[in-house]
Scaffold this motif. Structure first.
Motif, PDB file in Angstrom:
ATOM      1  N   SER A 101      -7.436   9.432  -3.438  1.00 53.52           N
ATOM      2  CA  SER A 101      -7.704   9.097  -4.834  1.00 53.52           C
ATOM      3  C   SER A 101      -8.953   9.826  -5.331  1.00 53.52           C
ATOM      4  O   SER A 101      -9.002  10.283  -6.491  1.00 53.52           O
ATOM      5  N   ALA A 102      -9.967   9.957  -4.472  1.00 54.59           N
ATOM      6  CA  ALA A 102     -11.196  10.651  -4.871  1.00 54.59           C
ATOM      7  C   ALA A 102     -10.956  12.157  -5.016  1.00 54.59           C
ATOM      8  O   ALA A 102     -11.531  12.802  -5.898  1.00 54.59           O
ATOM      9  N   ILE A 103     -10.106  12.732  -4.152  1.00 56.53           N
ATOM     10  CA  ILE A 103      -9.772  14.148  -4.298  1.00 56.53           C
ATOM     11  C   ILE A 103      -9.042  14.375  -5.615  1.00 56.53           C
ATOM     12  O   ILE A 103      -9.319  15.343  -6.340  1.00 56.53           O
ATOM     13  N   TYR A 104      -8.134  13.480  -5.942  1.00 60.22           N
ATOM     14  CA  TYR A 104      -7.426  13.610  -7.223  1.00 60.22           C
ATOM     15  C   TYR A 104      -8.420  13.536  -8.392  1.00 60.22           C
ATOM     16  O   TYR A 104      -8.341  14.319  -9.343  1.00 60.22           O
ATOM     17  N   ASN A 105      -9.398  12.626  -8.303  1.00 60.00           N
ATOM     18  CA  ASN A 105     -10.402  12.527  -9.365  1.00 60.00           C
ATOM     19  C   ASN A 105     -11.237  13.798  -9.452  1.00 60.00           C
ATOM     20  O   ASN A 105     -11.613  14.233 -10.556  1.00 60.00           O
ATOM     21  N   ARG A 106     -11.547  14.427  -8.306  1.00 54.67           N
ATOM     22  CA  ARG A 106     -12.287  15.688  -8.350  1.00 54.67           C
ATOM     23  C   ARG A 106     -11.475  16.777  -9.069  1.00 54.67           C
ATOM     24  O   ARG A 106     -12.016  17.585  -9.832  1.00 54.67           O
ATOM     25  N   ILE A 107     -10.181  16.809  -8.808  1.00 52.59           N
ATOM     26  CA  ILE A 107      -9.328  17.785  -9.490  1.00 52.59           C
ATOM     27  C   ILE A 107      -9.379  17.579 -10.995  1.00 52.59           C
ATOM     28  O   ILE A 107      -9.529  18.528 -11.772  1.00 52.59           O
ATOM     29  N   VAL A 108      -9.283  16.307 -11.407  1.00 55.06           N
ATOM     30  CA  VAL A 108      -9.308  16.003 -12.839  1.00 55.06           C
ATOM     31  C   VAL A 108     -10.673  16.341 -13.435  1.00 55.06           C
ATOM     32  O   VAL A 108     -10.777  16.975 -14.495  1.00 55.06           O
ATOM     33  N   ASN A 109     -11.742  15.939 -12.758  1.00 52.78           N
ATOM     34  CA  ASN A 109     -13.081  16.168 -13.297  1.00 52.78           C
ATOM     35  C   ASN A 109     -13.464  17.647 -13.300  1.00 52.78           C
ATOM     36  O   ASN A 109     -14.272  18.080 -14.132  1.00 52.78           O
ATOM     37  N   ASP A 155       1.389   5.387   1.834  1.00 55.14           N
ATOM     38  CA  ASP A 155       1.826   5.255   0.444  1.00 55.14           C
ATOM     39  C   ASP A 155       0.788   5.828  -0.516  1.00 55.14           C
ATOM     40  O   ASP A 155       1.121   6.527  -1.483  1.00 55.14           O
ATOM     41  N   THR A 156      -0.498   5.521  -0.263  1.00 57.42           N
ATOM     42  CA  THR A 156      -1.561   6.023  -1.130  1.00 57.42           C
ATOM     43  C   THR A 156      -1.637   7.547  -1.078  1.00 57.42           C
ATOM     44  O   THR A 156      -1.782   8.221  -2.111  1.00 57.42           O
ATOM     45  N   CYS A 157      -1.531   8.096   0.127  1.00 63.00           N
ATOM     46  CA  CYS A 157      -1.570   9.548   0.288  1.00 63.00           C
ATOM     47  C   CYS A 157      -0.475  10.217  -0.521  1.00 63.00           C
ATOM     48  O   CYS A 157      -0.733  11.147  -1.297  1.00 63.00           O
ATOM     49  N   LEU A 158       0.749   9.758  -0.347  1.00 61.74           N
ATOM     50  CA  LEU A 158       1.874  10.409  -1.026  1.00 61.74           C
ATOM     51  C   LEU A 158       1.808  10.206  -2.538  1.00 61.74           C
ATOM     52  O   LEU A 158       2.178  11.102  -3.310  1.00 61.74           O
ATOM     53  N   ASN A 159       1.319   9.047  -2.965  1.00 63.74           N
ATOM     54  CA  ASN A 159       1.193   8.790  -4.391  1.00 63.74           C
ATOM     55  C   ASN A 159       0.221   9.775  -5.044  1.00 63.74           C
ATOM     56  O   ASN A 159       0.548  10.423  -6.053  1.00 63.74           O
ATOM     57  N   PHE A 160      -0.969   9.917  -4.472  1.00 61.03           N
ATOM     58  CA  PHE A 160      -1.963  10.802  -5.094  1.00 61.03           C
ATOM     59  C   PHE A 160      -1.663  12.276  -4.842  1.00 61.03           C
ATOM     60  O   PHE A 160      -2.052  13.138  -5.648  1.00 61.03           O
ATOM     61  N   THR A 161      -0.974  12.590  -3.758  1.00 60.91           N
ATOM     62  CA  THR A 161      -0.534  13.971  -3.565  1.00 60.91           C
ATOM     63  C   THR A 161       0.433  14.365  -4.668  1.00 60.91           C
ATOM     64  O   THR A 161       0.323  15.455  -5.252  1.00 60.91           O
TER      65      THR A 161
END
Length: 636
Positions: A101-109, A155-161
């Motif tokens: 989830s934090a990696i996804y937020n870094r991508i967005v930010n 589940d969390t991994c695949l969701n944020f991937t």
């Protein structure tokens, strides 16, 4: 009994996990380790950008304050600078210790880094720390094992991937076509070969952490990640195959170990997982600390923390509030691509190994299309295609058809149509050369076998003879039909085009009216129609071309470097001590004489036909499959 893998999730530190000291962490327990390194290329006219988002593996983590300047993304950029002839700036936006989830937020930010027009590639690695945290919880269990936290991590991994892939697709710059996500290797492979402290809900017995739990989940996670990538236009970099198996065939099964575990797009999940588990049972999987690069040669791909990958080259300072930057000297400078597209240290450390695998997707991969067999004046209609993810044209394209015709143009699209009509029979090499930046040259070729009308009649004779061997035919009808073909051949070789066409029409009429199988009728009549059209071409040109076959050669322009595709060689037939091309009229005449003698003996009931067939086989191996049937009496 092993637990159902659908109810489990990986509980180990995988490719992107990191173990770091609490005093150096940010408030969320992670370390931002960003860098802005550049690879410079002499003679470059442009600067292209590759952006990498992820955790400690993307960062090139060594410690909370140091990183490897030549991480896998940077190594790939060294290859790219040579292939594309341009400067490459590598922007690594990494959060060591971060969950998905934090990696996804870094991508967005940090979206702006991938939105420049110069951005041509985006790399992503994520999920390792989700599994690390779940592993810690699982390792502390006693009593009956619970897989809830492991399942939640998966589940969390695949969701944020999935969210990350979608977000990059929607927001990356217009030229960012090279999108790659890395799957997971397995650090701690040997350390996890031990029993759990908890017991199986099914058997009441402890489980093997690696064989019963973690390996199945690594395989499932890798399959899901790679499948999502492929379905959304991304490339999956198979780090598991690169780091966890030998680079040679260690068990004599005919397949290199690393290829035996590689992800195959479209393969069902269950089959992939079974393949990985079978490789482990066969002893093909090895701890990345003991990577086998050749028989008797082992190197370590992991640092002393048993998690992060080894590297070559200088270290940089990157931690909270600090961005490492500057121009990094290419470790193996070169003016041309390395042999086999790999630098001398490509397999000597973890980051060079993963970087080489990334860069294997950077080649233009020029493809001129398949080989072809045509009759004179039929259209050669192939498509010259490229790897559209790394096409930065317009680039000059030269195509030599080998018959005096050529194309000299610029390719501004992802593919180019190749159309040519060959007026004379012969074996032609169609060669395509694409010249990129810095005079980088890519080359591929296809062989085109152009047959005369007389060649086509001989093909009809061969095909008809094969049908005769497997079909019950009236003797009188068979002889009449064969006569039409031999008349057509004689007329075609004598330049009597209209007479040859009339004989072919009568042949087709006989075939259509026979009891021959429908597929055989369609094939024979279609070839007869093509032959009639080829005879029209001969008539337009004013002469038969039987026996006028040509061979062409091609020399590449003296440019460097050259990326040359495979030259496909023809198979030559030896007959009575002389080598013939398979479609040489002289060879066909000799074979036809033997075949006619054989057929006459066969139809008359003379058993000497088997000796003639053996002799015929000595020059034409296509008849071999009928030998056993004829000699055993199973053929009519």
């Amino acid at each position: 009994m092993k637990p159902d893998i659908k109810q489990l999730a990986l509980g180990l530190a995988i490719a992107s996990s990191c173990v770091i000291g609490i005093d150096a962490l940010a408030l969320d327990g992670t370390v931002p380790q960003n860098s802005a390194y550049n690879v410079l290329r002499d003679g470059a006219q442009d600067t292209l950008r590759i952006v990498a988002y992820g955790d400690s593996i993307v960062a090139g983590y060594i410690s909370p304050t140091t990183i490897a300047e030549r991480s896998s993304t940077h190594v790939a950029a060294e290859y790219a600078a040579v292939l594309w002839g341009q400067n490459i700036e590598v922007r690594r936006r990494a959060q060591s210790g971060a969950v998905a989830s934090a990696i996804y937020n870094r991508i967005v930010n940090d979206t702006s880094f991938m939105q420049t027009n110069s951005t041509v590639g985006v790399h992503v690695v994520m999920c390792g720390n989700d599994y690390l945290q779940a592993r810690t919880a699982f390792a502390g269990q006693t009593g009956q094992c619970s897989f809830d936290e492991l399942a939640a991590a998966l589940d969390t991994c695949l969701n944020f991937t999935g969210q990350a892939i979608d977000y990059v697709n929607q927001n990356a710059g217009p030229n960012a076509r090279l999108k790659i996500i890395g799957n997971l290797y397995y650090p701690g492979f040997d350390a996890d070969d031990e029993l759990t402290n908890c017991t199986s809900p099914d058997t009441g017995q402890p489980l093997n952490r690696r064989d019963d739990v973690f390996l199945s989940i690594i395989a499932e996670s890798n399959w899901e990640t790679c499948t999502m990538a492929v379905e959304n236009g991304w490339i999956c970099a198979d780090n598991f195959a690169e780091l966890m198996t030998a680079d040679f065939d260690s068990n004599g099964d005919g397949m290199i170990d690393s290829e035996s575990v590689r992800f195959i797009p479209g393969e069902p999940l269950e089959d992939y997982v079974e393949r990985i588990l079978a490789a482990n049972q066969a002893g093909l999987l090895r701890d990345a600390n003991f990577k086998q690069i050749a028989p008797g040669a082992t190197v370590s791909y992991l640092l002393s923390d048993d998690t992060h990958t080894t590297f070559l080259g200088p270290e940089g300072k990157a931690s909270l509030g600090t961005t490492a930057s500057g121009n990094v000297a290419v470790f193996h400078p070169t003016d041309v691509p390395f042999p086999d597209f790999r630098n001398p240290d490509w397999n000597m450390n973890g980051h060079d190994r993963m970087g080489s695998a990334l860069a294997s997707n950077y080649d233009l991969n020029v493809d001129v299309g398949p080989d072809a067999s045509l009759l004179v004046c039929e259209a050669f209609d192939n498509t010259l295609s490229f790897n559209d993810r790394v096409f930065f044209g317009p680039w000059p394209v030269f195509v030599d058809f080998g018959d005096g015709n050529s194309i000299n143009t610029e390719a501004a699209e992802m593919s180019l149509g190749l159309f040519n009509q060959f007026s004379n029979p012969g074996l032609y090499a169609v060669n395509a050369v694409v010249t990129g930046a810095y005079d980088t040259v890519w080359h591929d070729s296809a062989l085109v076998d152009v047959l005369s009308a007389a060649d086509a009649v001989m093909m009809l004779l061969d095909d008809f003879a094969e049908v005769a061997l497997t079909t019950v035919m009236d003797r009188g009808w068979f002889v009449d039909t064969l006569d039409h073909l031999t008349d057509a051949l004689d007329a075609a070789q004598a330049g009597e085009t209209e007479s040859a066409q009339q004989s072919l029409v009568m042949f087709s009429q006989n075939i259509v009216q026979s009891s021959t199988e429908a597929d055989d009728v369609d094939r024979l009549t279609a070839l007869a129609d093509r032959t009639i059209a080829a005879l029209d071409c001969d008539l337009d040109q004013g002469a038969s071309r039987a026996g006028s076959r040509a061979r062409t050669s091609f020399t590449l322009p003296q440019r460097s470097p050259v990326r040359q595709g495979p030259i496909r060689e023809s198979r030559w037939v030896e007959f009575e001590g002389v080598n013939y091309h398979p479609n040489d009229p002289r060879l066909h005449e000799l074979q036809l004489r033997m075949a006619e003698e054989y057929l006459e003996l066969y139809l008359s009931g003379d058993r000497r036909w088997d000796d003639y067939l053996k002799l015929f086989l000595s020059s034409d191996r296509r008849w071999e499959k009928y030998l056993d049937r004829l000699l055993s009496g199973s053929a009519p």
